[in-house]
Design an enzyme around this catalytic site. Structure first.
Site, mmCIF file in Angstrom:
data_model
loop_
_atom_site.group_PDB
_atom_site.id
_atom_site.type_symbol
_atom_site.label_atom_id
_atom_site.label_comp_id
_atom_site.label_asym_id
_atom_site.label_seq_id
_atom_site.Cartn_x
_atom_site.Cartn_y
_atom_site.Cartn_z
ATOM 1 N N GLN A 29 0.866 -1.389 -0.143
ATOM 2 C CA GLN A 29 0.023 0.059 -0.045
ATOM 3 C C GLN A 29 0.860 1.193 0.091
ATOM 4 O OE1 GLN A 29 -3.847 -0.951 0.479
ATOM 5 N NE2 GLN A 29 -2.845 -2.509 -0.490
ATOM 6 N N GLY A 88 -11.787 2.529 4.563
ATOM 7 C CA GLY A 88 -10.661 1.982 3.965
ATOM 8 C C GLY A 88 -9.806 2.680 2.780
ATOM 9 N N HIS A 89 -8.930 1.879 2.334
ATOM 10 C CA HIS A 89 -7.949 2.555 1.386
ATOM 11 C C HIS A 89 -8.445 3.113 0.061
ATOM 12 C CE1 HIS A 89 -7.076 -1.668 -0.315
ATOM 13 N NE2 HIS A 89 -8.281 -1.504 -0.650
ATOM 14 N N ASN A 90 -8.141 4.102 -0.329
ATOM 15 C CA ASN A 90 -8.727 4.621 -1.787
ATOM 16 C C ASN A 90 -9.980 5.383 -1.668
ATOM 17 O OD1 ASN A 90 -6.152 3.931 -2.792
ATOM 18 N ND2 ASN A 90 -7.096 1.792 -3.653
ATOM 19 N N SER A 149 -11.942 2.111 -1.789
ATOM 20 C CA SER A 149 -12.278 2.561 -3.399
ATOM 21 C C SER A 149 -13.697 3.139 -3.218
ATOM 22 C CB SER A 149 -12.084 1.641 -4.369
ATOM 23 O OG SER A 149 -10.807 1.183 -4.437
#
Length: 353
Positions: A216, A257-259, A277
């Site tokens: 990441q 979460g990521h993005n 995302s």
């Protein structure tokens, strides 16, 4: 009003000054001199307290109202008990909040936990190449890593950790025990105790030996005037960035979460979980315990009811609820139908149908 041990009003004002401050109309000009010494909930007020009433609940509280002054809508004003100064406004809660900020300015932004002396505590650890602007406060036990930048007026509270090359904007507060890594944080941001900003996202792929980690390498970007609650976690991006838009307010115990990309002035209540995302527009409101599946889009101005489980995109401006979530009218119709079916079955079972 609760015992003012931790917060005391910095000034006293009278009912006429309250009216001028928030644009309310004084129902009885003779009551303009009533002194306001504190604020309280409408059902716990006493002499000298300012309270507010609105809606059906406000109507129910009127018979036992005790206060120095009350902010209320015009329809409630005639029923306010004698002896209480009446301040009429179309938005009582908003006016109450304005007056409360005027009386208790220290309660609107966290302050240093130790003495308010500006500068770097001898028991803090600041890397030699970190840049700390004049006017910043680094409290005991805080750690500022190599290459980090701390803006003027920022407060890094006890035991907070600022990772290498992170940037903390001016007049930003990082709470006790919070950790910041791989993050760029704007001005006038509040991050409460125990928050975790910039940990690696939950990225794995199936491999021969099981789940294998995907690096990441993105960042977290938090824009100006954002507030993030205690023990909330915001993962850094996998390849791109995780972005929190200007003016957004996030409650305690939220997982992002990521993005994920969140727009401006959103309100996100406690225990919300946002998968990777997800794209969220401006002015979106998420009730407590909302769960959002990955790669979904929520349009600007949309609202999700508490406990909703979202599996589909939500168009701008729509209100959804339920699990799985659906447009509000459909969900309420479904709940009503199921309730009717259950009641009908119960009557038949009891021999009443």
């Amino acid at each position: 009003m609760s015992d003012p041990v931790f917060f005391s009003p910095v000034r006293r004002i009278d009912a006429a000054q309250v009216a001028e401050l928030c644009g309310a109309s004084l129902g009885n000009p003779d009551a303009g001199g009533v002194e306001i010494t504190g604020i309280a909930p409408a059902d716990q007020g006493g002499p000298g307290d300012l309270v507010f009433l609105e809606g059906r609940r406000g109507l129910g509280l009127l018979p036992r109202l005790r206060a120095g002054a009350v902010l209320c809508t015009a329809d409630l004003a005639p029923s306010v008990p004698a002896g209480v100064a009446v301040l009429v406004t179309p938005r009582p809660q908003q006016a109450f909040a304005l007056v409360a900020r005027h009386l208790f300015p220290e309660a609107t932004k966290p302050a240093p936990w130790f003495s308010p002396v500006v500068g770097i505590s001898p028991s803090a650890h600041v890397a030699s190449d970190a840049k700390v602007e004049a006017g910043a406060t680094i409290e005991p036990g805080a750690v500022v890593g190599p290459g980090a930048m701390i803006g003027a007026g920022a407060v890094i509270a006890p035991n907070a950790v600022i990772g290498p090359s992170c940037q903390i904007g001016r007049n930003t507060f990082i709470g006790p025990g919070a950790s910041i890594q791989a993050a760029l944080i704007g001005d006038r941001v509040i991050i409460h105790a125990g928050a975790r900003i910039g940990a690696d996202g939950f990225g794995f792929v199936a491999g021969r030996s099981g789940l294998e980690k995907v690096p990441q390498i993105g960042r977290v970007i938090i824009q100006d005037n954002v507030e993030i609650g205690a023990n909330t976690t915001i993962d850094r991006g996998a390849l791109g960035d995780t972005i929190i838009g200007e003016g957004t307010k996030i409650d305690n115990l939220v997982q992002i979460g990521h993005n994920v990309r969140i727009g401006r002035s959103c309100a996100i209540a406690a225990q919300v979980g946002i998968s990777g995302s997800v794209v969220i527009g401006d002015y979106v409101m998420l009730g407590g315990r909302v769960g959002i599946g990955d790669h979904l889009t929520i349009g600007s101005g949309a609202q999700l009811a508490a406990g909703s489980g979202l599996m589909h995109d939500v168009p701008a401006g729509e209100r959804w609820g339920g699990a799985p979530a659906q447009p509000m009218k459909s969900w309420l119709r479904e709940v009503s139908l199921l309730r009717g079916m259950a009641q009908d079955r119960s009557r038949r079972k009891n021999g009443n149908g």
